[in-house]
Scaffold this motif. Structure first.
Motif, PDB file in Angstrom:
ATOM      1  N   ILE A  13       8.536  93.642 -56.873  1.00 18.27           N
ATOM      2  CA  ILE A  13       7.923  92.320 -56.766  1.00 18.27           C
ATOM      3  C   ILE A  13       6.435  92.397 -57.072  1.00 18.27           C
ATOM      4  O   ILE A  13       5.888  91.578 -57.810  1.00 18.27           O
ATOM      5  N   PHE A  14       5.762  93.409 -56.508  1.00 20.31           N
ATOM      6  CA  PHE A  14       4.327  93.580 -56.756  1.00 20.31           C
ATOM      7  C   PHE A  14       4.052  93.688 -58.254  1.00 20.31           C
ATOM      8  O   PHE A  14       3.131  93.049 -58.783  1.00 20.31           O
ATOM      9  N   THR A  15       4.852  94.499 -58.940  1.00 20.14           N
ATOM     10  CA  THR A  15       4.655  94.694 -60.380  1.00 20.14           C
ATOM     11  C   THR A  15       4.819  93.389 -61.146  1.00 20.14           C
ATOM     12  O   THR A  15       4.071  93.112 -62.082  1.00 20.14           O
ATOM     13  N   MET A  16       5.767  92.557 -60.733  1.00 24.04           N
ATOM     14  CA  MET A  16       5.951  91.263 -61.379  1.00 24.04           C
ATOM     15  C   MET A  16       4.734  90.365 -61.140  1.00 24.04           C
ATOM     16  O   MET A  16       4.281  89.674 -62.044  1.00 24.04           O
ATOM     17  N   LEU A  17       4.203  90.406 -59.920  1.00 19.17           N
ATOM     18  CA  LEU A  17       3.062  89.546 -59.587  1.00 19.17           C
ATOM     19  C   LEU A  17       1.767  90.035 -60.220  1.00 19.17           C
ATOM     20  O   LEU A  17       0.856  89.249 -60.464  1.00 19.17           O
TER      21      LEU A  17
END
Length: 184
Positions: free
Chosen positions: A22-26
């Motif tokens: 999720i962090f990488t997507m954000l």
């Protein structure tokens, strides 16, 4: 850099790895932090992809909800969220307190007829606006549409995201992460 390992269908991913996805997507620009600007452009990207005018009340609601999420996750108030900040913040409480509203607001932007469900095309446009491939969005739709009626309910969508963050398990996230490097 956060790596995105594959995981076998029907298995759990540890929550740190799930949060990393999720962090990488954000972290849209890939610089290792989620900037305020990156995060707060999500409602506008979704609105544009879904044909909503910036003045639409649903876009305003999504913007406000995202502002609350960012303020909540930016522990030191510097306008930048590191993975460590995000990982410490993300979980069931954060989801229930602020994320549910923000993610629900994005769902509402995609729900063209306001019936509380998304068809395949609406779901695919929403997930594409959030950075997923159309192929993975189609697989995620199939994973969530367990009754085969061609509709995804708002509550089941949000429960699937919550399950990924809190337990590392979600049929939707599993499909969205089918290819290494695909965002959730």
């Amino acid at each position: 850099m956060i790596t995105r390992p594959r995981f076998a269908k029907g298995t759990f991913m540890d929550t740190t790895t799930a949060k990393g996805h999720i962090f990488t997507m954000l972290d849209v620009d890939g610089d290792g932090v989620i900037s305020r600007q990156e995060y707060l452009t999500r409602p506008e990207r979704a609105a544009a992809a879904l044909g909503r005018d910036a003045a639409d009340p649903l876009v305003s609601a999504a913007r406000s909800a995202h502002e609350r999420v960012f303020a909540s996750m930016d522990a030191n108030g510097d306008g930048r969220v590191t993975f460590e900040e995000y990982a410490a913040w993300a979980g069931g409480d954060a989801f229930d307190e602020v994320c549910r509203r923000a993610l629900g607001a994005l769902f509402d932007l995609a729900d063209a007829d306001g019936d509380g469900t998304l068809g395949r095309a609406e779901f695919t446009r929403l997930r594409a606006a959030l950075g997923n491939s159309a192929d993975n969005a189609a697989k995620a739709f199939e994973a969530l549409d367990t009754d085969g009626d061609g509709r995804i309910d708002r509550d089941e969508y949000l429960a699937s995201i919550r399950g990924f963050v809190t337990d590392g398990a979600s049929p939707m996230a599993e499909a969205l992460h089918d290819r290494a490097g695909s965002p959730a």
